[in-house]
Design an enzyme around this catalytic site. Structure first.
Site, PDB file in Angstrom:
ATOM      1  N   GLY A  82      74.787  22.401 107.615  1.00 20.37           N
ATOM      2  CA  GLY A  82      74.729  20.966 107.825  1.00 20.37           C
ATOM      3  C   GLY A  82      75.877  20.494 108.682  1.00 20.37           C
ATOM      4  O   GLY A  82      76.614  21.295 109.278  1.00 20.37           O
ATOM      5  N   SER A 112      78.614  19.186 107.760  1.00 14.92           N
ATOM      6  CA  SER A 112      79.941  19.457 107.210  1.00 14.92           C
ATOM      7  C   SER A 112      80.284  20.936 107.196  1.00 14.92           C
ATOM      8  O   SER A 112      81.430  21.299 106.947  1.00 14.92           O
ATOM      9  CB  SER A 112      80.011  18.904 105.784  1.00 14.92           C
ATOM     10  OG  SER A 112      79.022  19.500 104.973  1.00 14.92           O
ATOM     11  N   GLY A 113      79.321  21.806 107.427  1.00 18.58           N
ATOM     12  CA  GLY A 113      79.599  23.236 107.440  1.00 18.58           C
ATOM     13  C   GLY A 113      78.439  24.046 106.900  1.00 18.58           C
ATOM     14  O   GLY A 113      77.424  23.494 106.477  1.00 18.58           O
ATOM     15  N   LYS A 157      80.233  26.486 100.109  1.00 17.40           N
ATOM     16  CA  LYS A 157      80.207  25.653 101.325  1.00 17.40           C
ATOM     17  C   LYS A 157      81.544  25.793 102.032  1.00 17.40           C
ATOM     18  O   LYS A 157      82.610  25.569 101.449  1.00 17.40           O
ATOM     19  CB  LYS A 157      79.935  24.194 100.988  1.00 17.40           C
ATOM     20  CG  LYS A 157      79.977  23.281 102.226  1.00 17.40           C
ATOM     21  CD  LYS A 157      79.682  21.833 101.866  1.00 17.40           C
ATOM     22  CE  LYS A 157      78.207  21.611 101.690  1.00 17.40           C
ATOM     23  NZ  LYS A 157      77.478  21.626 102.960  1.00 17.40           N
ATOM     24  N   ASP A 210      75.249   9.955 102.969  1.00 21.44           N
ATOM     25  CA  ASP A 210      74.340  10.841 103.719  1.00 21.44           C
ATOM     26  C   ASP A 210      73.184  11.311 102.837  1.00 21.44           C
ATOM     27  O   ASP A 210      72.922  12.512 102.716  1.00 21.44           O
ATOM     28  CB  ASP A 210      75.116  12.032 104.283  1.00 21.44           C
ATOM     29  CG  ASP A 210      74.342  12.742 105.410  1.00 21.44           C
ATOM     30  OD1 ASP A 210      73.376  12.142 105.939  1.00 21.44           O
ATOM     31  OD2 ASP A 210      74.691  13.875 105.755  1.00 21.44           O
TER      32      ASP A 210
END
Length: 778
Positions: free
Chosen positions: A502, A504-505, A522, A617
């Site tokens: 995604g 963010s990573g 993550k 989000d």
């Protein structure tokens, strides 16, 4: 004769709107009113009408009212749904020609509200004897008037033009928008409706029957006549009986849609001087119980001994609030036991009522005998009641919206009611129950003692291990485990199996405890450059969240420049895969459950966790499914940790296009929980329709944007033509679409809170028809 009468009306029309004589008092630029210092209102020359501040309770109402005794009668208000202002406010016609309400706040910037929207600037204002407050330009031309924006009342000389509406007040003293409205329709028909309907013929409870006359409008003349006239003032219909046939300045006529749904015409006679006498001249409907939705769902109206309306519950239901009988009734039994038709006779009975009918659309209709109709409803789980008339059986689900008393002696209604099953217990059985209860309590106490000893010893051992590793204080405070980068690299086999990626990573699958526990790791790539202390403070906030609809954070890593988060592993992937990449559409009941799961998760973040969290989000990719297909929200709390999108640095916008609330695009707009509500609304519509909000490859252009298409289908009552699965509950479908459209309203204040959304999904709160969201038409 008709043409002569039309000519008289035309003369009267120009008499009403002629410029005001210079002798009448003008309100010059720079004039102001205050709640604290007289004057608090501007009066008309006759002193009958006033515009300004009127004290009510501890605050003030801003509007226009009949200022003579016995009591103030309001004819117009501003900011209707927030009518009260504090005792520290001013009303000013500014030097720049604007009408402004200024609310003064202690140690804060004053709040300014423009009352009148118009082009240019005003040169002066006047409060007229007709009850009309008017702003004029330098040529003495009216550029704004209160008569053009009626609330619940029109006065003599005032028009209700095509598309215009009057909305009742909430109660006799509450001036906010109520439950009924009068609509001057485009087809020329003047109609009364409840407000929370689609304004269909089924919902109307009175009309002028002047349809097929486009262009006509309603006018209350100076003689007390309510007329429907065309653009040339030619009379089409005399709505009310003829008035006094006089145009005396001592009589003021007022037509008001009142809080009980009745449209009434009054005369106010000032012949007595400072006090006036009110007379009721006409009203519709004539019978109070003819007002639709006067009584709430599952109830019907009847007149009591005092000739006042009362609401009674239908059999099988009980009052939602016994102290508020007009709020309707709800089913007094659970439908969960309604599974096997051969058990129905032991669980339910049928109560017969004469002279009760309803106008709701039946979900089943067929010709059969009276006994067959009764039995059919008893054996049908969906049946709340059945209406039997002349060999025709109509079955109705809950809620029953429009029930009423009928004069038809041959009409019969069958209602399903639950039986109360009372079991008699013998003395021997009572002794056995007491012995078993005592044994169970004793066993529970022993088990609790053993469990307490085990937990105490395990914590002592765990505490020793944490002390030796040096992470005792922090890990205990966060209830999270601090991992080393080496541990996580080994657990993921060198970050080998990527589950997804995604903004963010990337997320990788891993295992702990020799492969016995699956985890998801993550790897944050766009972390704000901040101290380890700030990062750990944010972890503390996330770590304290515990909810069945949130993905659990198990630990973290802050070694060097590495920032990693360890989550529980979700074996069934994301909601996006389930909705958009699956050949088979999920069952309707599963989609309803998923929608409620997500709403409860967001509600917890907004209102129930220790530190409220705005997700920023919400989208199907961030909704994950566990092995039991429970929906859980991921990536919450990361908004403060991630670098904003560099293409949107001015607005510090976060989120994903298509799911972002419109206020993200406005500079200096503060972020609120309503951005998550907007995103949820988009996701809810995607869950209902099993397609993305934006879809280019469609057969018709109007289907490209789901939110726009969904609203058009809802208004046209064409949701049934969609192939969304055979098991779809049509009433639930319509309700979920309305909830989704409420959530995506452009104005944050119009969107419901997540608590309200959950209550609407669970059927606790009714869902009204939403307005058209502006962004849905973009």
């Amino acid at each position: 004769m008709a043409s002569a009468y039309s000519a008289l009306l035309l003369v009267f029309f120009f008499w009403i709107y002629e410029p005001v004589s210079p002798q009448q008092s003008r309100i010059e630029l720079g004039s102001s009113l205050s709640t604290n210092i007289p004057p608090t209102s501007w009066r008309s020359p006759s002193r009958h009408f006033a515009f300004g501040f009127y004290r009510q309770g501890s605050g003030f109402i801003v509007g226009i009212w009949l200022a003579s005794k016995p009591d103030a009668t309001f004819t117009w208000t501003i900011n209707r749904d927030v009518p009260h202002v504090s005792s520290n406010a001013t009303l000013e016609l500014t030097k720049k020609g604007k009408l402004l309400l200024r609310r003064h706040r202690n140690n804060a910037t004053d709040e300014e509200i423009f009352i009148a929207n118009f082009k240019g600037s005003a040169s002066y204002a006047q409060m007229l004897d007709s009850g009309n407050f008017v702003l004029y330009n330098e040529h003495s031309e009216a550029i704004w008037e209160s008569f053009s924006f009626p609330t619940d009342t029109i006065l003599g000389g005032q028009n209700l033009y095509k598309g215009g509406e009057l909305f009742s007040r909430a109660s006799a003293i509450d001036l906010s928008t109520g439950r009924f409205h009068l609509k001057m329709q485009d087809d020329g028909n003047l109609v009364l409706y409840p407000v929370d309907t689609l304004d269909l013929p089924l919902d109307a409870y009175w009309s002028s029957d002047t349809y097929d006359n486009p262009g006509i409008h309603l006018i209350l003349t100076g003689t007390g006549d309510l007329l429907l006239v065309n653009q040339t003032l030619h009379e089409i219909e005399h709505v009310s009986p003829s008035g006094s046939e006089s145009n005396s300045t001592s009589i003021i006529y007022r037509a008001t849609l009142e809080y009980d749904g009745i449209f009434r015409l009054y005369s106010h006679n000032f012949d007595g001087g400072a006090e006036y006498i009110i007379s009721l001249m006409w009203h519709v409907p004539v019978i109070q119980c003819e007002v639709r939705r006067l009584c709430g769902f599952n109830s019907y109206c009847t007149m009591n001994d005092d000739d006042q309306p009362d609401c009674l519950c239908l059999p099988g239901t009980a009052y939602v609030d016994p102290n508020q009988r007009f709020h309707g009734c709800e089913r007094d039994y659970n439908e969960g036991s309604c599974k096997h038709t051969n058990e129905m006779s032991s669980l339910y009975n049928i109560t017969v009522m004469d002279q009760i009918a309803w106008d709701d659309n039946a979900y089943f209709q067929a010709s059969m005998s009276e006994e067959g109709c009764r039995k059919s409803c008893l054996e049908d789980c969906n049946c709340a009641g059945a209406l039997y008339e002349s060999g025709n059986c109509k079955k109705q689900k809950y809620p029953v919206k429009y029930a009423w008393k009928t004069e038809d002696q041959l009409s019969k209604s069958f209602f399903k009611v639950a039986l109360e099953i009372i079991q008699r217990t013998s003395k021997k059985a009572v002794v056995l129950i007491l012995v078993m209860s005592l044994a169970f309590i004793t066993w529970c106490l022993v088990a609790l003692a053993i469990s307490g000893l085990f937990i105490f010893k395990s914590r002592v051992i765990k505490g020793r291990m944490q002390t030796e590793s040096g992470n005792f204080g922090l890990a205990r405070e966060l209830t999270l485990r601090a991992f080393s980068y080496r541990e996580l690299k080994k657990a993921t086999k060198g970050f080998k199996e990527e589950l997804g990626k995604g903004s963010s990573g990337a997320v990788y699958k891993g295992t702990l405890y020799k492969g016995k526990k699956a985890i998801a790791v993550k790897r944050l790539e766009k972390v704000v450059s901040e101290s380890e202390r700030e990062f750990l403070a944010e972890m503390r906030s996330i770590g304290k969240t515990h909810h069945k609809n949130l993905v659990r954070l198990l630990g973290y890593c802050t070694e060097g420049s590495h920032r990693l988060l360890v989550y529980e592993y979700m074996s069934n992937g994301s909601l996006a895969n389930l909705l958009f990449r699956n050949e088979r559409i999920p069952d309707w009941s599963d989609r309803v459950k998923i929608a409620l799961d997500i709403a409860k998760g967001i509600l917890y973040l907004h209102e129930e966790c220790e530190a409220p969290i705005i997700h920023c989000d919400i989208k199907p990719q961030n909704i994950l499914m566990d092995n039991l297909w429970t929906a859980k929200i991921s990536d919450f709390g990361l908004a403060k940790l991630l670098v904003p999108d560099q293409t949107r640095t001015l607005t510090i916008a976060r989120g994903t296009p298509g799911y972002m609330a419109p206020e993200w695009t406005k500079i200096s707009t503060p972020t609120s929980v309503k951005v998550d509500v907007y995103s949820y609304g988009v996701v809810l519509l995607e869950i209902v329709f099993c397609r993305r909000n934006m879809k280019i490859n469609v057969s018709k252009p109007e289907e490209i944007l789901l939110s726009k298409w969904a609203y058009e289908l809802l208004v046209a009552r064409e949701l049934d033509r969609l192939d969304l699965g055979e098991d779809v509950d049509r009433q639930k479908l319509e309700k979920m679409v309305m909830i989704g459209i409420w959530c995506i309203q452009d104005e944050p204040g119009l969107r419901p809170s997540m608590k309200t959304v959950v209550m609407m999904l669970e059927g606790i709160t009714d869902v009204s028809v939403p307005p058209h969201p502006t962004s849905a038409s973009a």
